[in-house]
Design a protein around this motif. Structure first.
Motif, PDB file in Angstrom:
ATOM      1  N   MET A  16      13.330  16.751  -7.807  1.00  0.00           N
ATOM      2  CA  MET A  16      13.852  14.689  -8.032  1.00  0.00           C
ATOM      3  C   MET A  16      13.826  14.105  -9.345  1.00  0.00           C
ATOM      4  SD  MET A  16      12.889  12.930  -5.276  1.00  0.00           S
ATOM      5  CE  MET A  16      14.094  12.919  -4.333  1.00  0.00           C
ATOM      6  N   HIS A  17      14.907  14.010 -10.181  1.00  0.00           N
ATOM      7  CA  HIS A  17      14.284  13.126 -11.314  1.00  0.00           C
ATOM      8  C   HIS A  17      15.288  11.835 -10.985  1.00  0.00           C
ATOM      9  CE1 HIS A  17      13.336  16.456 -13.746  1.00  0.00           C
ATOM     10  NE2 HIS A  17      14.058  17.194 -13.184  1.00  0.00           N
ATOM     11  N   GLY A  18      14.759  10.497 -11.652  1.00  0.00           N
ATOM     12  CA  GLY A  18      15.339   9.838 -12.009  1.00  0.00           C
ATOM     13  C   GLY A  18      16.864   9.524 -12.309  1.00  0.00           C
ATOM     14  N   GLY A  58       4.467  10.822  -6.734  1.00  0.00           N
ATOM     15  CA  GLY A  58       5.298  11.055  -7.995  1.00  0.00           C
ATOM     16  C   GLY A  58       6.533  11.395  -6.278  1.00  0.00           C
ATOM     17  N   PRO A  59       7.312  11.927  -7.627  1.00  0.00           N
ATOM     18  CA  PRO A  59       8.279  12.979  -6.435  1.00  0.00           C
ATOM     19  C   PRO A  59       8.155  13.644  -5.390  1.00  0.00           C
ATOM     20  CG  PRO A  59       8.910  12.810  -8.679  1.00  0.00           C
ATOM     21  CD  PRO A  59       7.407  12.159  -8.266  1.00  0.00           C
ATOM     22  N   ALA A  69       0.756  -1.277   0.453  1.00  0.00           N
ATOM     23  CA  ALA A  69       0.126   0.099   0.331  1.00  0.00           C
ATOM     24  C   ALA A  69       0.815   1.075   0.269  1.00  0.00           C
ATOM     25  CB  ALA A  69      -1.221  -0.029   1.219  1.00  0.00           C
ATOM     26  N   SER A  70       2.129   1.387   0.880  1.00  0.00           N
ATOM     27  CA  SER A  70       3.082   2.259   0.934  1.00  0.00           C
ATOM     28  C   SER A  70       3.477   2.955  -0.603  1.00  0.00           C
ATOM     29  CB  SER A  70       3.637   2.268   1.757  1.00  0.00           C
ATOM     30  OG  SER A  70       4.325   1.517   1.577  1.00  0.00           O
ATOM     31  N   TYR A  71       3.905   1.655  -1.482  1.00  0.00           N
ATOM     32  CA  TYR A  71       4.428   1.672  -2.178  1.00  0.00           C
ATOM     33  C   TYR A  71       3.879   2.055  -3.883  1.00  0.00           C
ATOM     34  CZ  TYR A  71       6.715   0.467  -6.934  1.00  0.00           C
ATOM     35  OH  TYR A  71       7.617   0.784  -8.190  1.00  0.00           O
ATOM     36  N   ALA A  72       2.416   1.742  -3.422  1.00  0.00           N
ATOM     37  CA  ALA A  72       1.123   2.334  -4.733  1.00  0.00           C
ATOM     38  C   ALA A  72       0.384   3.209  -4.483  1.00  0.00           C
ATOM     39  CB  ALA A  72       0.032   1.779  -3.660  1.00  0.00           C
ATOM     40  N   VAL A  73       0.977   4.147  -2.741  1.00  0.00           N
ATOM     41  CA  VAL A  73       0.574   5.802  -2.729  1.00  0.00           C
ATOM     42  C   VAL A  73       1.842   6.346  -3.506  1.00  0.00           C
ATOM     43  CG1 VAL A  73       0.649   7.225  -0.979  1.00  0.00           C
ATOM     44  CG2 VAL A  73      -0.855   4.686  -0.836  1.00  0.00           C
ATOM     45  N   GLY A  74       3.128   5.673  -2.828  1.00  0.00           N
ATOM     46  CA  GLY A  74       3.922   6.484  -3.456  1.00  0.00           C
ATOM     47  C   GLY A  74       4.316   6.691  -4.953  1.00  0.00           C
TER      48      GLY A  74
END
Length: 82
Positions: free
Chosen positions: A52-54, A46-47, A37-42
């Motif tokens: 901030m860029h990849g 977005g950044p 769930a935390s990964y999906a929200v993040g």
């Protein structure tokens, strides 16, 4: 004299010893759900920083858009080994 089992393993059931306790399984399942769930929200948000860029595949290997290093903290270097 009656036969009294000396240990719980003498009953012949070893399958129960191989499985983890149900509380541990429930805790691990809950932990995985929270991380998902935390990964999906993040990923949806977005950044968090405007600049901030990849990491790019063909970049110049500079300071990552930090403004040329003029605003850096004193004594901090970008891997130059000073």
């Amino acid at each position: 004299m009656a036969d009294i089992p000396l240990s719980p393993r003498s009953t012949g059931t070893t399958r129960g010893k191989l499985l983890p306790p149900p509380a541990l399984c429930g805790f691990l399942l809950l932990l995985m759900l929270l991380f998902a769930a935390s990964y999906a929200v993040g990923a949806a948000v977005g950044p968090v920083a405007p600049g901030m860029h990849g990491t790019g595949s063909g970049g110049s290997g500079g300071d990552g858009g930090g403004g040329g290093g003029n605003g850096d903290m004193p004594g901090m270097s970008h891997g130059s080994g000073e």
